[in-house]
Design a protein around this motif. Structure first.
Motif, PDB file in Angstrom:
ATOM      1  N   UNK A   1      46.381  42.446  37.893  1.00 45.32           N
ATOM      2  CA  UNK A   1      47.418  43.460  37.995  1.00 45.32           C
ATOM      3  C   UNK A   1      46.806  44.816  37.644  1.00 45.32           C
ATOM      4  N   UNK A   2      46.891  45.769  38.570  1.00 53.52           N
ATOM      5  CA  UNK A   2      46.274  47.081  38.389  1.00 53.52           C
ATOM      6  C   UNK A   2      47.307  48.109  37.925  1.00 53.52           C
ATOM      7  N   UNK A   3      46.811  49.159  37.297  1.00 52.38           N
ATOM      8  CA  UNK A   3      47.677  50.227  36.823  1.00 52.38           C
ATOM      9  C   UNK A   3      48.379  50.898  38.010  1.00 52.38           C
ATOM     10  N   UNK A   4      49.666  51.152  37.822  1.00 52.00           N
ATOM     11  CA  UNK A   4      50.407  51.961  38.788  1.00 52.00           C
ATOM     12  C   UNK A   4      50.821  51.272  40.069  1.00 52.00           C
ATOM     13  N   UNK A   5      50.845  49.929  40.106  1.00 52.32           N
ATOM     14  CA  UNK A   5      51.228  49.266  41.354  1.00 52.32           C
ATOM     15  C   UNK A   5      52.734  49.011  41.442  1.00 52.32           C
ATOM     16  N   UNK A   6      53.462  49.143  40.328  1.00 50.71           N
ATOM     17  CA  UNK A   6      54.902  48.938  40.432  1.00 50.71           C
ATOM     18  C   UNK A   6      55.537  50.116  41.164  1.00 50.71           C
ATOM     19  N   UNK A   7      56.679  49.859  41.772  1.00 48.77           N
ATOM     20  CA  UNK A   7      57.321  50.872  42.617  1.00 48.77           C
ATOM     21  C   UNK A   7      58.289  51.734  41.826  1.00 48.77           C
ATOM     22  N   UNK A   8      59.119  51.097  41.002  1.00 47.19           N
ATOM     23  CA  UNK A   8      60.141  51.823  40.264  1.00 47.19           C
ATOM     24  C   UNK A   8      60.344  51.180  38.897  1.00 47.19           C
ATOM     25  N   UNK A   9      61.066  51.888  38.042  1.00 45.54           N
ATOM     26  CA  UNK A   9      61.573  51.342  36.790  1.00 45.54           C
ATOM     27  C   UNK A   9      63.092  51.507  36.780  1.00 45.54           C
ATOM     28  N   UNK A  10      63.783  50.449  36.378  1.00 46.21           N
ATOM     29  CA  UNK A  10      65.241  50.533  36.226  1.00 46.21           C
ATOM     30  C   UNK A  10      65.552  50.753  34.743  1.00 46.21           C
ATOM     31  N   UNK A  11      66.333  51.791  34.471  1.00 48.05           N
ATOM     32  CA  UNK A  11      66.715  52.136  33.105  1.00 48.05           C
ATOM     33  C   UNK A  11      68.199  51.862  32.892  1.00 48.05           C
ATOM     34  N   UNK A  12      68.522  51.333  31.732  1.00 43.58           N
ATOM     35  CA  UNK A  12      69.905  51.218  31.267  1.00 43.58           C
ATOM     36  C   UNK A  12      69.932  51.825  29.872  1.00 43.58           C
ATOM     37  N   UNK A  13      70.585  52.979  29.745  1.00 45.19           N
ATOM     38  CA  UNK A  13      70.554  53.768  28.516  1.00 45.19           C
ATOM     39  C   UNK A  13      71.958  53.948  27.970  1.00 45.19           C
TER      40      UNK A  13
END
Length: 349
Positions: A126-138
């Protein structure tokens, strides 16, 4: 360089400064879920684990997992660094060629407050920066949430986008990483002084935030100028425009494209166009940082000045607001919060 400046917010002209508010009173108030746009292939030398952690940094878990699997941290992979005071879910990988993970790995991780939610084999690390988005619930509370304009501020962010500031955490407590970066760059950056590149990152992030703040004050942070580099929404694809026409203005209004600012690096010099005069002004104000980055050998890159809130939702009940939204990789939730609440730990100050 002492501390950080108070950078401009996009909503103050319409609504005034945000009122005081609280967030992250407990880990459950700040939930982050990393999202890939692919799935592991179910075979290969690397074991991928989708984990949930709380009150730990990503590197804390990487070290624990490496120790439990009998490998070095170099054999570990992760895409993004996630918050400590939070509940966060993300993928990690362990290089285990020709052998299985310990049979009690899940139980031993649970003993250090890390849950394994899924696992699968994959041919690659798994390489740095390959995810597309982050889902936040705040979950927010305080005077800001109770104000009459809180919902209107949120709706404005959903409609116009959010200034893509690097969060204060990039600069260390009290901006100390930035002060260290200035000292290192003044004498000439060396790898041994900055093994992980943290100081270079702090310097580039600061210069970007300075330029973005100036464009907010000028009213051009969300609309293209002649000479701008523009980035397609949701991608890293960029193109330069020498002259802005009505089509580009309409695409920017629809959040299809965003102006993209420079992340300083070797070989970059601003030209005389309206867009790049903001970057030239940053060079004039911070010559030590800019010159030091040019001499460090780091390659220049581009970052969008604005980010779209994906799948935004707002619920207000019992004096608390719950926000749910997607941000692109590299986006900081504190940039969103800085427009909604006054708090010392969020962008905008």
């Amino acid at each position: 360089m002492n501390g950080l400046p108070t950078w401009a917010r996009t909503l103050d002209a319409a609504f005034g400064p945000p009122l005081p508010g609280q967030y992250r009173a407990a880990p459950d108030d700040f939930i982050v879920e990393e999202q890939l746009d692919f799935t592991p292939e179910a075979h290969g030398e690397h074991l991928w684990l989708y984990i949930e952690k709380r009150n730990q940094t990503t590197l804390d878990v990487v070290k624990q997992l490496a120790r439990l699997c009998g490998v070095t941290p170099r054999d570990m992979g992760y895409s993004g660094m996630k918050d400590r005071v939070a509940i966060t879910r993300q993928w990690l990988s362990v290089h285990l060629p020709g052998r299985d993970a310990p049979v009690d790995l899940t139980e031993r991780l649970a003993g250090v407050d890390v849950r394994v939610l899924a696992q699968a084999r994959h041919p690659r690390k798994l390489k740095r920066g390959v995810h597309r988005t982050n889902r936040f619930t705040l979950r927010l509370s305080g005077e800001a949430v109770a104000s009459d304009c809180f919902t209107a501020r949120w709706q404005a962010l959903c409609h116009h986008g959010v200034a893509n500031y690097f969060g204060p955490q990039r600069f260390g407590p009290g901006g100390r990483n930035l002060a260290r970066a200035e000292a290192v760059l003044a004498r000439g950056w060396r790898k041994r002084d900055d093994r992980q590149g943290m100081l270079l990152s702090s310097a580039r992030s600061f210069l970007f935030d300075e330029m973005l703040s100036a464009r907010i004050e000028a009213g051009s942070w969300n609309s293209p100028l002649d000479g701008d580099t523009l980035m397609l929404d949701g991608t890293q694809s960029v193109f330069r425009t020498d002259q802005v026409d009505q089509t580009l203005k309409a695409r920017a209004e629809a959040l299809d494209i965003h102006p993209a600012g420079i992340l300083w690096g070797v070989g970059y010099t601003p030209d005389e166009t309206p867009a790049q005069r903001f970057e030239a002004e940053v060079v004039e104000r911070h010559p030590v940082l800019c010159d030091g980055l040019l001499r460090s050998g780091i390659k220049p890159a581009r970052r969008a000045l604005r980010m779209r809130l994906g799948e935004p939702e707002l619920k207000i009940e019992a004096g608390h607001a719950t926000l749910t939204f997607l941000l692109p990789r590299g986006g900081f939730a504190t940039a969103v919060l800085g427009e909604l609440i006054a708090h010392p730990d969020v962008a905008g100050g």
